[in-house]
Design a protein around this motif. Structure first.
Motif, PDB file in Angstrom:
ATOM      1  N   ALA A   1       0.835  -1.206   0.000  1.00 44.24           N
ATOM      2  CA  ALA A   1       0.000   0.000   0.000  1.00 44.24           C
ATOM      3  C   ALA A   1       0.867   1.252   0.000  1.00 44.24           C
ATOM      4  O   ALA A   1       0.580   2.238  -0.698  1.00 44.24           O
ATOM      5  N   HIS A   2       1.956   1.212   0.777  1.00 39.46           N
ATOM      6  CA  HIS A   2       2.881   2.345   0.865  1.00 39.46           C
ATOM      7  C   HIS A   2       3.622   2.541  -0.452  1.00 39.46           C
ATOM      8  O   HIS A   2       3.726   3.662  -0.975  1.00 39.46           O
ATOM      9  N   ASP A   3       4.132   1.450  -1.023  1.00 47.28           N
ATOM     10  CA  ASP A   3       4.892   1.539  -2.274  1.00 47.28           C
ATOM     11  C   ASP A   3       4.032   2.078  -3.408  1.00 47.28           C
ATOM     12  O   ASP A   3       4.472   2.922  -4.199  1.00 47.28           O
ATOM     13  N   VAL A   4       2.808   1.582  -3.508  1.00 53.66           N
ATOM     14  CA  VAL A   4       1.909   2.016  -4.572  1.00 53.66           C
ATOM     15  C   VAL A   4       1.561   3.499  -4.397  1.00 53.66           C
ATOM     16  O   VAL A   4       1.516   4.257  -5.369  1.00 53.66           O
ATOM     17  N   ALA A   5       1.330   3.916  -3.155  1.00 50.03           N
ATOM     18  CA  ALA A   5       1.042   5.333  -2.894  1.00 50.03           C
ATOM     19  C   ALA A   5       2.233   6.205  -3.286  1.00 50.03           C
ATOM     20  O   ALA A   5       2.053   7.308  -3.818  1.00 50.03           O
ATOM     21  N   CYS A   6       3.446   5.716  -3.041  1.00 44.52           N
ATOM     22  CA  CYS A   6       4.655   6.455  -3.431  1.00 44.52           C
ATOM     23  C   CYS A   6       4.695   6.650  -4.949  1.00 44.52           C
ATOM     24  O   CYS A   6       4.964   7.757  -5.435  1.00 44.52           O
ATOM     25  N   GLY A   7       4.443   5.569  -5.681  1.00 42.99           N
ATOM     26  CA  GLY A   7       4.475   5.647  -7.137  1.00 42.99           C
ATOM     27  C   GLY A   7       3.417   6.581  -7.694  1.00 42.99           C
ATOM     28  O   GLY A   7       3.693   7.402  -8.575  1.00 42.99           O
ATOM     29  N   LEU A   8       2.199   6.485  -7.165  1.00 38.21           N
ATOM     30  CA  LEU A   8       1.123   7.352  -7.635  1.00 38.21           C
ATOM     31  C   LEU A   8       1.365   8.810  -7.270  1.00 38.21           C
ATOM     32  O   LEU A   8       1.098   9.720  -8.059  1.00 38.21           O
ATOM     33  N   ALA A   9       1.864   9.049  -6.059  1.00 39.95           N
ATOM     34  CA  ALA A   9       2.156  10.425  -5.636  1.00 39.95           C
ATOM     35  C   ALA A   9       3.203  11.049  -6.548  1.00 39.95           C
ATOM     36  O   ALA A   9       3.120  12.236  -6.891  1.00 39.95           O
ATOM     37  N   TYR A  10       4.179  10.260  -6.949  1.00 42.15           N
ATOM     38  CA  TYR A  10       5.203  10.765  -7.871  1.00 42.15           C
ATOM     39  C   TYR A  10       4.580  11.139  -9.214  1.00 42.15           C
ATOM     40  O   TYR A  10       4.838  12.218  -9.758  1.00 42.15           O
ATOM     41  N   LEU A  11       3.756  10.254  -9.759  1.00 44.61           N
ATOM     42  CA  LEU A  11       3.116  10.523 -11.045  1.00 44.61           C
ATOM     43  C   LEU A  11       2.205  11.747 -10.975  1.00 44.61           C
ATOM     44  O   LEU A  11       2.131  12.543 -11.913  1.00 44.61           O
TER      45      LEU A  11
ATOM     46  N   LEU B   1       6.103  -7.299  -8.005  1.00 42.54           N
ATOM     47  CA  LEU B   1       7.005  -7.320  -6.857  1.00 42.54           C
ATOM     48  C   LEU B   1       8.403  -7.705  -7.325  1.00 42.54           C
ATOM     49  O   LEU B   1       8.579  -8.741  -7.967  1.00 42.54           O
ATOM     50  N   ASP B   2       9.400  -6.869  -6.996  1.00 46.59           N
ATOM     51  CA  ASP B   2      10.764  -7.137  -7.470  1.00 46.59           C
ATOM     52  C   ASP B   2      11.484  -8.118  -6.560  1.00 46.59           C
ATOM     53  O   ASP B   2      10.890  -8.702  -5.641  1.00 46.59           O
ATOM     54  N   GLU B   3      12.782  -8.309  -6.797  1.00 45.45           N
ATOM     55  CA  GLU B   3      13.540  -9.312  -6.042  1.00 45.45           C
ATOM     56  C   GLU B   3      13.626  -8.984  -4.560  1.00 45.45           C
ATOM     57  O   GLU B   3      13.840  -9.867  -3.727  1.00 45.45           O
ATOM     58  N   ASN B   4      13.448  -7.716  -4.189  1.00 43.20           N
ATOM     59  CA  ASN B   4      13.447  -7.313  -2.782  1.00 43.20           C
ATOM     60  C   ASN B   4      12.031  -7.092  -2.255  1.00 43.20           C
ATOM     61  O   ASN B   4      11.853  -6.491  -1.208  1.00 43.20           O
ATOM     62  N   TRP B   5      11.031  -7.542  -2.993  1.00 45.91           N
ATOM     63  CA  TRP B   5       9.622  -7.467  -2.621  1.00 45.91           C
ATOM     64  C   TRP B   5       9.119  -6.034  -2.523  1.00 45.91           C
ATOM     65  O   TRP B   5       8.242  -5.724  -1.723  1.00 45.91           O
ATOM     66  N   ASN B   6       9.707  -5.154  -3.350  1.00 42.50           N
ATOM     67  CA  ASN B   6       9.179  -3.799  -3.484  1.00 42.50           C
ATOM     68  C   ASN B   6       8.145  -3.797  -4.601  1.00 42.50           C
ATOM     69  O   ASN B   6       8.340  -4.431  -5.637  1.00 42.50           O
ATOM     70  N   ALA B   7       7.042  -3.075  -4.393  1.00 47.22           N
ATOM     71  CA  ALA B   7       5.984  -3.025  -5.406  1.00 47.22           C
ATOM     72  C   ALA B   7       6.319  -1.985  -6.464  1.00 47.22           C
ATOM     73  O   ALA B   7       6.791  -0.893  -6.153  1.00 47.22           O
ATOM     74  N   LYS B   8       6.061  -2.339  -7.735  1.00 48.43           N
ATOM     75  CA  LYS B   8       6.326  -1.443  -8.854  1.00 48.43           C
ATOM     76  C   LYS B   8       5.093  -1.350  -9.751  1.00 48.43           C
ATOM     77  O   LYS B   8       4.532  -2.368 -10.138  1.00 48.43           O
ATOM     78  N   LEU B   9       4.712  -0.115 -10.074  1.00 49.63           N
ATOM     79  CA  LEU B   9       3.593   0.103 -10.983  1.00 49.63           C
ATOM     80  C   LEU B   9       4.037  -0.085 -12.422  1.00 49.63           C
ATOM     81  O   LEU B   9       5.128   0.331 -12.815  1.00 49.63           O
ATOM     82  N   THR B  10       3.196  -0.730 -13.212  1.00 44.37           N
ATOM     83  CA  THR B  10       3.472  -0.914 -14.632  1.00 44.37           C
ATOM     84  C   THR B  10       2.393  -0.203 -15.449  1.00 44.37           C
ATOM     85  O   THR B  10       1.508   0.443 -14.889  1.00 44.37           O
ATOM     86  N   ASP B  11       2.446  -0.372 -16.755  1.00 44.56           N
ATOM     87  CA  ASP B  11       1.483   0.228 -17.677  1.00 44.56           C
ATOM     88  C   ASP B  11       1.484   1.750 -17.576  1.00 44.56           C
ATOM     89  O   ASP B  11       0.448   2.392 -17.414  1.00 44.56           O
ATOM     90  N   ILE B  12       2.686   2.326 -17.671  1.00 46.89           N
ATOM     91  CA  ILE B  12       2.863   3.778 -17.623  1.00 46.89           C
ATOM     92  C   ILE B  12       3.143   4.280 -19.029  1.00 46.89           C
ATOM     93  O   ILE B  12       3.912   3.680 -19.782  1.00 46.89           O
ATOM     94  N   GLY B  13       2.524   5.372 -19.399  1.00 51.88           N
ATOM     95  CA  GLY B  13       2.739   5.944 -20.723  1.00 51.88           C
ATOM     96  C   GLY B  13       2.648   7.452 -20.699  1.00 51.88           C
ATOM     97  O   GLY B  13       2.303   8.062 -19.681  1.00 51.88           O
TER      98      GLY B  13
END
Length: 354
Positions: free
Chosen positions: A149-159, A179-191
């Motif tokens: 939830a925190h990681d996704v909020a970080c990505g959206l706040a940046y966008l 989820l990457d190798e360190n279990w961090n969440a990453k948003l995809t489908d960005i354009g």
């Protein structure tokens, strides 16, 4: 291994917007691939689709490493839309190549030939959807759900708040959060966000209708308007998906339970949060469930003007994590890092046991 999660991650606000037309050359850190190289690389994995998004499917591929030519590395390849002009494709490469954020999938290359293909980093630990809804895997622990939830909020706040470019998120869904190798969440489908005068904008508005049944805000379905507040609504629905492990729309469930935001309302109103928490979770903080549910309800406000901005949402989610602990101790390397284990969590005494 100890992971330190900041009490609050605040993107720096930028008052200026960089014009993509000023980017005369491709970013030098991007790798140029050939069409033949990528086609061959994608055959190795049999065109396995990782993400199915509004900006095109992303498939897994295996290419040679530049640092170690005898070694191979996994990448993710997106094939552009056939109706996209080369100028728009070049703009996508320039803009997406300039974006660098830990919670957004990173562009690492492109195709030089007259073919529109983008190459991204490979994110190995599957999607959040997989761990919430698959029966054959260990479900995400409550702590990991808070982190997502925190990681996704970080990505959206940046966008929404900090990006120097007009970029947008296509399809927001748990299937498009990896989820990457360190279990961090990453948003995809960005354009790159289309211009209102552009044909792509009209096409994207039409496409919204196809996806509105899942995560899009009500006003997007009714009017086709694409705003940041639409994604705030989507994020609120995603929070309830994290809490309940129920799909946003599941018409296989009994009447009254198919629409997630409607199903949770009576339980939230009576503060009966135990009824909505994923029954597979044996260890969780009931207080943090309440707080995350309150954030979700704020995001799901019918009136877009009454929804908080993502930067405000990020503050609230960060405060929940800070209230539990500023450090999370993960299990050892040989154990599954998303598994609930009361012997290994440093703040287990704060949890409610069912």
């Amino acid at each position: 291994m100890v992971l330190h999660i900041p009490a609050c991650f605040i993107p720096r606000r930028s008052n200026s917007s960089q014009n993509v037309s000023n980017l005369e050359e491709m970013p030098t850190h991007l790798r140029a691939f050939t069409k033949r190289e990528l086609k061959k690389a994608m055959k190795v994995t049999k065109d396995t689709i990782i993400v199915d998004g509004r900006f095109g499917n992303i498939c897994k591929a295996v290419v040679k490493s530049l640092q170690h030519p005898k070694h191979h590395i996994e990448v993710a390849v997106r094939c552009g839309r056939r109706d996209m002009t080369y100028k728009k494709y070049a703009t996508q490469v320039k803009v997406l190549g300039a974006i660098n954020h830990p919670n957004l999938i990173r562009l690492i290359g492109y195709v030089e030939d007259n073919v529109q293909m983008l190459v991204y980093e490979h994110v190995p630990n599957n999607s959040v959807f997989h761990y919430l809804h698959s029966c054959d895997t260990t479900p995400l622990s409550w702590v990991m759900r808070l982190k997502v939830a925190h990681d996704v909020a970080c990505g959206l706040a940046y966008l929404h708040e900090d990006s120097n470019f007009q970029v947008t998120l296509g399809d927001f869904s748990s299937a498009n959060i990896l989820l990457d190798e360190n279990w961090n969440a990453k948003l995809t489908d960005i354009g790159v966000a289309p211009n209102k005068e552009d044909e792509d904008y009209c096409q994207q508005r039409t496409t919204v209708m196809q996806y509105a049944a899942q995560y899009e805000a009500p006003e997007c379905y009714m009017t086709g308007n694409l705003t940041h507040m639409c994604k705030v609504w989507s994020y609120g629905l995603f929070l309830y998906e994290l809490i309940t492990s129920r799909r946003p729309r599941d018409f296989n469930r009994p009447e009254g339970e198919s629409m997630l935001e409607e199903w949770v309302k009576p339980y939230v109103k009576t503060r009966n949060f135990i009824k909505i928490i994923d029954p597979r979770l044996k260890v969780y903080s009931i207080e943090s469930v309440k707080k995350l549910s309150n954030i979700a309800m704020c995001c799901l406000a019918t009136n877009p003007k009454k929804r908080p901005k993502m930067i405000e949402v990020l503050h609230m989610v960060s405060e929940i994590i800070a209230s539990i602990s500023t450090t999370i101790e993960y299990p050892k390397k040989d154990d599954h890092p998303i598994k609930d284990n009361t012997e290994k969590w440093s703040f287990r005494a704060l949890f409610r046991f069912k």
